[in-house]
Design a protein around this motif. Structure first.
Motif, short mmCIF file in Angstrom:
data_model
loop_
_atom_site.label_atom_id
_atom_site.label_comp_id
_atom_site.label_asym_id
_atom_site.label_seq_id
_atom_site.Cartn_x
_atom_site.Cartn_y
_atom_site.Cartn_z
N LEU A 1 0.52 -1.10 -0.51
CA LEU A 1 -0.23 -0.18 -0.37
C LEU A 1 0.62 1.30 0.22
O LEU A 1 0.88 2.30 -0.68
N THR A 2 1.77 1.29 0.56
CA THR A 2 3.00 1.75 0.82
C THR A 2 3.22 2.69 -1.13
O THR A 2 3.39 3.72 -1.43
N ALA A 3 3.26 1.86 -1.48
CA ALA A 3 3.83 1.25 -2.81
C ALA A 3 3.21 2.46 -3.27
O ALA A 3 2.73 3.24 -4.67
N ALA A 4 1.56 1.84 -4.07
CA ALA A 4 0.51 2.84 -4.43
C ALA A 4 0.31 3.84 -4.03
O ALA A 4 0.68 4.76 -4.55
N ALA B 1 -1.69 -2.71 -9.89
CA ALA B 1 -1.12 -4.03 -10.29
C ALA B 1 -1.04 -4.88 -8.29
O ALA B 1 -0.85 -5.69 -8.29
N VAL B 2 -0.69 -3.22 -7.52
CA VAL B 2 -1.01 -3.39 -5.61
C VAL B 2 -1.94 -4.16 -5.67
O VAL B 2 -2.17 -5.52 -4.70
N THR B 3 -3.58 -3.58 -5.85
CA THR B 3 -4.85 -4.76 -6.19
C THR B 3 -4.62 -6.06 -6.04
O THR B 3 -5.37 -6.15 -5.45
N GLU B 4 -3.88 -6.02 -7.83
CA GLU B 4 -4.33 -7.84 -7.97
C GLU B 4 -3.24 -8.46 -7.57
O GLU B 4 -3.49 -9.34 -6.69
N ARG B 5 -2.49 -7.99 -6.15
CA ARG B 5 -1.14 -8.63 -5.45
C ARG B 5 -1.81 -9.30 -4.28
O ARG B 5 -2.02 -10.02 -3.80
#
Length: 271
Positions: A108-111, A165-169
């Motif tokens: 989530l930090t990456a997002a 991509a974060v949601t997918e992961r």
């Protein structure tokens, strides 16, 4: 979590925040490595018991973690996990849960860094609504007889190229490694964790028709004042409410729909 584990998790969160405040740290890579550690600890019961054994010195446990993980994951991940096992945990399971939370928080930090946190929050909410409305899909994603690879392939067909991509992961790990949780509970937990990235609460708002931008801003301001915290709105449209809105914040429901008023009038007449 009991007191010792709560304190240990709080310390681990602070360590993660301090680490990811440095933008040179690859938060997505860190998330993937922490997720791999979570899977290892979840699978190896005896290992996690050793790493949380209160009879063992914290430094000895940290050295063991370093030997096991060194060369397998990056130095930042080794440092985080070593710090975690130095702490005292009420149960070995709490260590696994906390490692998983750190993995999700790192993603989530990456997002957030990419300016996509709002998108991820909304996608998690929408996916939860889709799962709730489709018994067939929910069954396919939670089928204990189905392999993780089969579930992952189904998710890719649903989200691939359509979601961040974060949601997918995040959803991918939840579906392929449920760890005894229901899909709905896992999605709710992810939504709350996403909101916490900006110290916000989540309000699920149901209205008969979509709210305008002005209405959303006004409602957000009112709720922020009411609860004393910034509020993220998850918006849902349901013609059955007839008019007005229903707002749910945690376990509290604020109902201002015409349908509710009609029900109340009917109850009074019947009384």
């Amino acid at each position: 979590m009991n007191g010792a584990s709560r304190e240990a998790l709080a310390t681990a969160r602070e360590s993660l925040d301090a680490l990811t405040d440095n933008t040179s740290v690859d938060a997505a890579k860190l998330a993937g490595e922490l997720a791999a550690v979570t899977a290892l600890l979840d699978r190896e019961v005896s290992l996690r018991r050793v790493l949380t054994d209160p009879a063992q010195a914290g430094e000895a446990k940290a050295e063991l973690a370093g030997r096991l993980l060194g060369g397998q994951v990056g130095g930042e991940t080794v440092d985080l996990v070593s710090g975690m096992v130095r702490s005292r945990w009420s149960s070995s399971r709490d260590l696994v849960d906390s490692a998983e939370e750190l993995a999700n928080t790192a993603d989530l930090t990456a997002a957030q860094r990419a300016g996509a946190l709002d998108d991820v929050e909304d996608e998690l909410f929408r996916f939860g609504r889709i799962v709730t409305s489709s018994t067939e899909l929910r069954s396919a994603l939670t089928d204990k007889a189905a392999t993780a690879s089969a579930k992952g392939e189904l998710l890719r067909s649903l989200l691939g190229g359509k979601a961040n991509a974060v949601t997918e992961r995040l959803v991918g790990r939840l579906v392929t490694q449920p760890r005894g949780r229901s899909l709905e509970a896992g999605l709710e937990s992810l939504s709350k964790l996403a909101a916490a990235r900006r110290d916000r609460m989540v309000a699920v708002v149901t209205s008969a028709v979509p709210l305008t931008d002005q209405q959303k801003q006004r409602l957000g301001a009112v709720l922020a004042k009411l609860y004393g915290r910034q509020m993220h709105l998850n918006l849902d449209v349901d013609p059955a409410v007839l008019g007005g809105i229903t707002v749910q914040v945690g376990d509290e429901v604020i109902n201002g729909t015409i349908a509710e008023r009609l029900d109340e009038a009917t109850r009074r007449l019947a009384g």
